[in-house]
Motif scaffolding. Sequence first.
Motif, short mmCIF file in Angstrom:
data_model
loop_
_atom_site.label_atom_id
_atom_site.label_comp_id
_atom_site.label_asym_id
_atom_site.label_seq_id
_atom_site.Cartn_x
_atom_site.Cartn_y
_atom_site.Cartn_z
N LEU A 129 15.36 37.00 85.70
CA LEU A 129 14.67 38.22 86.38
C LEU A 129 14.71 37.99 87.76
O LEU A 129 14.78 36.84 87.86
CB LEU A 129 13.11 38.27 85.54
N SER A 130 14.64 39.23 88.51
CA SER A 130 15.24 38.92 89.59
C SER A 130 14.33 40.51 90.39
O SER A 130 13.22 40.68 90.02
CB SER A 130 16.43 39.84 90.11
N CYS A 131 13.64 39.71 92.23
CA CYS A 131 12.64 40.37 92.44
C CYS A 131 12.98 40.47 93.53
O CYS A 131 13.53 39.18 94.58
CB CYS A 131 10.62 39.84 91.92
N VAL A 132 13.16 41.72 94.19
CA VAL A 132 14.02 41.82 95.98
C VAL A 132 12.67 42.24 96.39
O VAL A 132 11.83 43.36 96.16
CB VAL A 132 14.84 42.85 95.92
N VAL A 133 12.47 41.43 97.51
CA VAL A 133 11.70 41.75 98.28
C VAL A 133 11.75 42.40 99.87
O VAL A 133 12.90 42.38 100.51
CB VAL A 133 10.45 40.42 98.90
N SER A 134 11.19 43.67 100.20
CA SER A 134 11.50 44.42 101.11
C SER A 134 11.52 44.37 102.78
O SER A 134 12.72 44.14 103.51
CB SER A 134 10.76 46.07 101.41
N GLN A 174 5.06 48.15 105.65
CA GLN A 174 4.33 47.92 103.75
C GLN A 174 5.53 47.27 103.18
O GLN A 174 6.96 47.20 102.96
CB GLN A 174 4.54 49.55 103.24
N VAL A 175 5.27 46.79 102.14
CA VAL A 175 6.20 45.45 101.91
C VAL A 175 6.28 45.80 100.22
O VAL A 175 5.43 46.68 99.39
CB VAL A 175 5.82 43.68 101.16
N GLN A 176 7.76 46.13 99.95
CA GLN A 176 8.15 46.87 98.41
C GLN A 176 8.71 45.80 97.94
O GLN A 176 9.37 44.87 97.97
CB GLN A 176 9.09 47.76 98.36
N LEU A 177 8.26 45.49 95.91
CA LEU A 177 8.66 44.94 94.94
C LEU A 177 9.45 45.23 94.79
O LEU A 177 8.61 46.18 93.99
CB LEU A 177 7.98 43.85 95.27
N VAL A 178 10.85 44.81 93.99
CA VAL A 178 11.30 45.81 93.55
C VAL A 178 11.98 44.91 91.63
O VAL A 178 12.82 43.84 92.16
CB VAL A 178 12.51 46.46 93.60
N GLU A 179 11.12 44.63 91.08
CA GLU A 179 11.87 44.05 89.97
C GLU A 179 13.09 44.41 88.81
O GLU A 179 13.09 45.36 88.47
CB GLU A 179 10.87 43.66 88.74
N SER A 180 14.04 43.15 87.94
CA SER A 180 15.00 44.02 87.82
C SER A 180 15.32 42.87 86.50
O SER A 180 14.74 41.65 86.98
CB SER A 180 16.18 44.37 88.19
N GLY A 181 16.15 43.19 85.75
CA GLY A 181 16.60 42.41 84.21
C GLY A 181 15.95 41.53 83.14
O GLY A 181 16.48 41.27 82.11
N GLY A 182 15.11 42.66 83.46
CA GLY A 182 14.25 42.35 81.67
C GLY A 182 15.40 43.01 80.77
O GLY A 182 16.68 44.06 81.15
N GLY A 183 14.62 43.22 79.60
CA GLY A 183 15.87 43.65 78.46
C GLY A 183 15.13 43.17 77.08
O GLY A 183 13.78 42.55 77.20
N LEU A 184 15.92 43.38 75.79
CA LEU A 184 15.08 43.22 74.39
C LEU A 184 16.44 42.02 74.60
O LEU A 184 17.12 42.13 74.53
CB LEU A 184 15.62 44.30 73.86
N VAL A 185 15.48 41.34 74.11
CA VAL A 185 16.16 39.83 73.48
C VAL A 185 15.14 39.39 72.30
O VAL A 185 14.84 39.46 71.55
CB VAL A 185 16.35 38.59 75.04
N GLN A 186 16.75 38.45 70.87
CA GLN A 186 16.11 37.20 70.23
C GLN A 186 15.29 36.22 70.98
O GLN A 186 15.18 35.82 71.12
CB GLN A 186 17.97 37.30 69.46
N PRO A 187 14.63 36.00 69.73
CA PRO A 187 13.83 34.55 69.73
C PRO A 187 14.92 33.59 70.04
O PRO A 187 16.22 33.47 69.67
CB PRO A 187 12.94 34.58 68.68
N GLY A 188 14.34 32.83 71.16
CA GLY A 188 15.79 31.72 71.23
C GLY A 188 16.36 32.03 72.58
O GLY A 188 17.35 31.19 73.48
N GLY A 189 16.90 33.07 73.22
CA GLY A 189 17.15 34.19 73.96
C GLY A 189 17.15 33.43 75.50
O GLY A 189 15.39 33.03 75.77
#
Length: 114
Positions: free
Chosen positions: A20-25, A1-16
């Motif tokens: 993002l990262s996705c670690v695969v198991s 079973q492959v697991q996908l774990v995303e991270s790195g999102g957030g609140l950013v102003q326009p132009g910023g």
Amino acid sequence: QVQLVESGGGLVQPGGSLRLSCVVSRSIFSTNVMGWYRQAPGKERELVASIAGFATHYVDSVKGRFTIFRDSAKKTVYLQMNSLKPEDTAVYFCNTGPTPSYSWGQGTQVTVSS
């Protein structure tokens, strides 16, 4: 079973920018196209970027602003997002492309707002 774990999102102003990262198991890069998808409120999930070997593909709305790349040793695929716009607001997911093969991870929320 492959697991996908995303991270790195957030609140950013326009132009910023965000990365993002996705670690695969387990390593699936050698046999699969990897992609970043996003789903905005009330809209269907769409594939915005994909990578196969050294070849990349982007939807028109992100061309010139987003870059997909991967580190096979770290089993991680990245999405560098620059010049972000409010319409980039969405939950971002990774999976194989152009057809997702594995169960979706939780995704990472990207909100572009002033």
